[in-house]
Motif scaffolding. Structure first.
Motif, PDB file in Angstrom:
ATOM      1  N   ARG A  98      -6.259  -5.897   0.633  1.00  0.00           N
ATOM      2  CA  ARG A  98      -7.339  -5.157  -0.209  1.00  0.00           C
ATOM      3  C   ARG A  98      -6.797  -4.599  -1.378  1.00  0.00           C
ATOM      4  O   ARG A  98      -5.370  -4.205  -1.344  1.00  0.00           O
ATOM      5  N   GLY A  99      -7.471  -4.505  -2.685  1.00  0.00           N
ATOM      6  CA  GLY A  99      -6.755  -3.946  -3.761  1.00  0.00           C
ATOM      7  C   GLY A  99      -6.382  -5.059  -4.658  1.00  0.00           C
ATOM      8  O   GLY A  99      -6.232  -6.405  -4.313  1.00  0.00           O
ATOM      9  N   ASP A 100      -5.874  -4.500  -5.947  1.00  0.00           N
ATOM     10  CA  ASP A 100      -5.705  -5.680  -6.869  1.00  0.00           C
ATOM     11  C   ASP A 100      -3.959  -5.790  -6.815  1.00  0.00           C
ATOM     12  O   ASP A 100      -3.489  -4.908  -7.551  1.00  0.00           O
ATOM     13  N   VAL A 101      -3.646  -6.787  -6.045  1.00  0.00           N
ATOM     14  CA  VAL A 101      -2.266  -6.970  -5.926  1.00  0.00           C
ATOM     15  C   VAL A 101      -1.553  -7.782  -7.017  1.00  0.00           C
ATOM     16  O   VAL A 101      -2.240  -8.893  -7.274  1.00  0.00           O
ATOM     17  N   PRO A 102      -0.508  -7.186  -7.663  1.00  0.00           N
ATOM     18  CA  PRO A 102      -0.163  -8.255  -8.755  1.00  0.00           C
ATOM     19  C   PRO A 102       0.272  -9.632  -8.034  1.00  0.00           C
ATOM     20  O   PRO A 102       0.800  -9.362  -7.120  1.00  0.00           O
ATOM     21  N   GLU A 103       0.334 -10.703  -8.766  1.00  0.00           N
ATOM     22  CA  GLU A 103       1.006 -11.943  -8.177  1.00  0.00           C
ATOM     23  C   GLU A 103       0.429 -12.041  -6.800  1.00  0.00           C
ATOM     24  O   GLU A 103       1.067 -12.522  -5.901  1.00  0.00           O
ATOM     25  N   LYS A 104      -1.028 -11.933  -6.457  1.00  0.00           N
ATOM     26  CA  LYS A 104      -1.542 -11.895  -5.499  1.00  0.00           C
ATOM     27  C   LYS A 104      -1.418 -13.180  -4.878  1.00  0.00           C
ATOM     28  O   LYS A 104      -1.261 -13.300  -3.598  1.00  0.00           O
ATOM     29  N   GLU A 105      -1.524 -14.265  -5.300  1.00  0.00           N
ATOM     30  CA  GLU A 105      -1.512 -15.768  -4.742  1.00  0.00           C
ATOM     31  C   GLU A 105      -0.115 -16.030  -4.273  1.00  0.00           C
ATOM     32  O   GLU A 105       0.004 -16.448  -2.948  1.00  0.00           O
ATOM     33  N   ILE A 106       0.888 -15.621  -5.001  1.00  0.00           N
ATOM     34  CA  ILE A 106       2.441 -15.968  -4.291  1.00  0.00           C
ATOM     35  C   ILE A 106       2.581 -14.841  -3.292  1.00  0.00           C
ATOM     36  O   ILE A 106       3.167 -15.271  -2.275  1.00  0.00           O
ATOM     37  N   PHE A 107       2.012 -13.600  -3.069  1.00  0.00           N
ATOM     38  CA  PHE A 107       2.348 -12.543  -2.316  1.00  0.00           C
ATOM     39  C   PHE A 107       1.685 -13.150  -0.886  1.00  0.00           C
ATOM     40  O   PHE A 107       2.311 -13.213   0.219  1.00  0.00           O
ATOM     41  N   ASN A 159       1.086   2.669  -4.411  1.00  0.00           N
ATOM     42  CA  ASN A 159       1.518   2.559  -3.020  1.00  0.00           C
ATOM     43  C   ASN A 159       0.841   1.510  -2.397  1.00  0.00           C
ATOM     44  O   ASN A 159      -0.492   1.281  -2.603  1.00  0.00           O
ATOM     45  N   ILE A 160       1.257   0.917  -1.269  1.00  0.00           N
ATOM     46  CA  ILE A 160       0.363   0.024  -0.483  1.00  0.00           C
ATOM     47  C   ILE A 160       0.473   0.637   0.966  1.00  0.00           C
ATOM     48  O   ILE A 160       1.244   1.114   1.448  1.00  0.00           O
ATOM     49  N   ASN A 161      -0.862   0.780   1.349  1.00  0.00           N
ATOM     50  CA  ASN A 161      -1.220   1.601   2.558  1.00  0.00           C
ATOM     51  C   ASN A 161      -0.894   0.201   3.699  1.00  0.00           C
ATOM     52  O   ASN A 161      -1.680  -0.863   3.549  1.00  0.00           O
ATOM     53  N   LEU A 162      -0.033   0.374   4.586  1.00  0.00           N
ATOM     54  CA  LEU A 162       0.136  -0.637   5.491  1.00  0.00           C
ATOM     55  C   LEU A 162      -0.148  -0.079   6.928  1.00  0.00           C
ATOM     56  O   LEU A 162       0.452   0.826   7.538  1.00  0.00           O
ATOM     57  N   SER A 163      -1.105  -0.956   7.621  1.00  0.00           N
ATOM     58  CA  SER A 163      -1.607  -0.464   8.824  1.00  0.00           C
ATOM     59  C   SER A 163      -1.693  -1.609   9.831  1.00  0.00           C
ATOM     60  O   SER A 163      -2.059  -2.614   9.554  1.00  0.00           O
ATOM     61  N   VAL A 164      -1.139  -1.388  10.932  1.00  0.00           N
ATOM     62  CA  VAL A 164      -1.292  -2.403  12.200  1.00  0.00           C
ATOM     63  C   VAL A 164      -1.878  -1.840  13.220  1.00  0.00           C
ATOM     64  O   VAL A 164      -1.373  -0.746  13.799  1.00  0.00           O
ATOM     65  N   GLU A 181       6.715  -0.297  -6.626  1.00  0.00           N
ATOM     66  CA  GLU A 181       7.443   0.109  -7.840  1.00  0.00           C
ATOM     67  C   GLU A 181       8.049  -1.356  -8.313  1.00  0.00           C
ATOM     68  O   GLU A 181       8.013  -1.651  -9.345  1.00  0.00           O
ATOM     69  N   SER A 182       8.333  -2.290  -7.347  1.00  0.00           N
ATOM     70  CA  SER A 182       8.674  -3.795  -7.636  1.00  0.00           C
ATOM     71  C   SER A 182       8.073  -4.659  -6.852  1.00  0.00           C
ATOM     72  O   SER A 182       7.884  -4.390  -5.498  1.00  0.00           O
ATOM     73  N   PHE A 183       7.702  -5.785  -7.224  1.00  0.00           N
ATOM     74  CA  PHE A 183       6.937  -6.670  -6.268  1.00  0.00           C
ATOM     75  C   PHE A 183       7.800  -7.190  -5.228  1.00  0.00           C
ATOM     76  O   PHE A 183       7.386  -7.201  -3.930  1.00  0.00           O
ATOM     77  N   ASP A 184       8.917  -7.603  -5.576  1.00  0.00           N
ATOM     78  CA  ASP A 184       9.927  -8.300  -4.531  1.00  0.00           C
ATOM     79  C   ASP A 184      10.323  -7.277  -3.404  1.00  0.00           C
ATOM     80  O   ASP A 184      10.315  -7.661  -2.271  1.00  0.00           O
ATOM     81  N   GLU A 185      10.634  -5.946  -4.006  1.00  0.00           N
ATOM     82  CA  GLU A 185      10.937  -5.037  -2.869  1.00  0.00           C
ATOM     83  C   GLU A 185       9.880  -4.684  -2.212  1.00  0.00           C
ATOM     84  O   GLU A 185      10.045  -4.385  -0.837  1.00  0.00           O
TER      85      GLU A 185
END
Length: 326
Positions: free
Chosen positions: A212-221, A161-166, A181-185
């Motif tokens: 933070r964290g090891d996000v898949p396809e980090k550069e595209i993200f 899961n991604i923790n999202l804080s603003v 579960e899905s990069f695009d979603e």
């Protein structure tokens, strides 16, 4: 400033862990018991996963004395449990006649007791349970002391899961978990959430987005988010976030074990009081010993003086006797 010796001694006995399930907790405790030579006595848990809910709150025209009841109703609705099966804690960041806002955390009482029972098997005292999301934010905000304005922290957690804080001027605008579960979603959900919260904020622009964290396809993200929000994304290494919870400058005070045990601060004060009492006892004993020694020397001096006077009287009497004979 150096910490008091008693506080340092206690901190050395505190173990801090980040977990997302009882199974993970037991696995970590087994590993530590088999490899760690240091004897820990207390445990702090930063808990992730879906079983714990973190929620910002903002109410209009509610007095502080009624806030707890209002938050309890919120927790009942979020967890779908009766009040006596819920544990929650909260922290107020802003309070005025018109508005009261802050953050609260809630969890099932059974789940919390399950963790506490497991910890007791390892002869540890569970003194603090807080949210991993808040522990990470606490570490981030202490690290970036010059961070002001409005910013976003995205952290990919080990439970997918991604923790999202603003945060805007240290006020929470958004806290949520985004399934990965899905990069695009996940990417589209993050963009949608950030756009939605920005439309309601008095500050429309994000001063920075931190990852933070090891996000898949980090550069595209990163490229996609930078183009959408016209801001630079910085990758931030998560350090030993649990250790920052022991800092006197810690931003968050949420503790779900608050009503079940002495807090760390209370334990530290008790330990300091014990050290002070023992020090006073030692000083008292030393002073008493000095007084007894002084009195003993005085008595010996008096005895010696009395003996000399007695010897003088005997000698004087002998002289008188001899004088009479003569």
């Amino acid at each position: 400033m150096d910490k008091p010796q008693g506080e340092n001694a206690m901190n050395d006995k505190i173990l801090s862990l980040s977990i997302s399930s009882p199974e993970e907790l037991e696995k970590q405790l087994n590993r530590i018991r088999s490899s760690e030579r240091q004897r820990f006595e207390y445990l702090i848990l930063s808990l992730g996963g879906k079983d714990l809910i973190v929620q910002p709150f903002s109410f209009q025209d509610i007095p502080v004395r009624k806030l707890k009841d209002q938050l309890q109703m919120e927790a009942i609705e979020l967890l779908n449990l009766p009040a006596n099966q819920i544990v929650f804690d909260f922290q107020i960041f802003q309070a005025s006649k018109e508005k009261i806002s802050g953050i609260f955390v809630c969890i099932s009482k059974d789940y919390l007791m399950q963790l506490s029972t497991l910890v007791q098997k390892y002869k540890l005292s569970l003194v603090m349970v807080t949210s991993y999301l808040l522990s990470s934010l606490n570490s981030f905000m202490l690290k970036h002391r010059t961070t002001h304005g409005r910013f976003c922290l995205l952290e990919l957690c080990k439970d997918a899961n991604i923790n999202l804080s603003v945060i805007c001027e240290r006020q929470f605008e958004l806290i949520r978990r985004v399934p990965f579960e899905s990069f695009d979603e996940a990417k589209h959900e993050i963009i949608r959430s950030l756009r939605s919260v920005s439309s309601k904020s008095h500050m429309k622009e994000l001063g920075g987005i931190f990852l933070r964290g090891d996000v898949p396809e980090k550069e595209i993200f990163i490229q996609d988010l930078e183009s959408v929000f016209n801001t630079r994304i910085q990758y931030d290494e998560a350090e030993e976030i649990e250790n920052d919870l022991l800092s006197n400058e810690s931003i968050f005070s949420i503790n779900l074990m608050r009503n079940y045990c002495m807090s760390l601060e209370e334990r530290k004060k008790a330990l300091l009081a014990t050290h002070l009492f023992l020090s006073l006892c030692l000083l008292g004993n030393a002073y008493l010993g000095f007084k007894i020694s002084k009195q003993s020397r005085t008595i010996q001096t008096l005895k010696s003086t009395d003996k000399e006077e007695e010897q003088y009287d005997v000698a004087k009497n002998e002289v008188l006797k001899n004088s009479v004979k003569l």
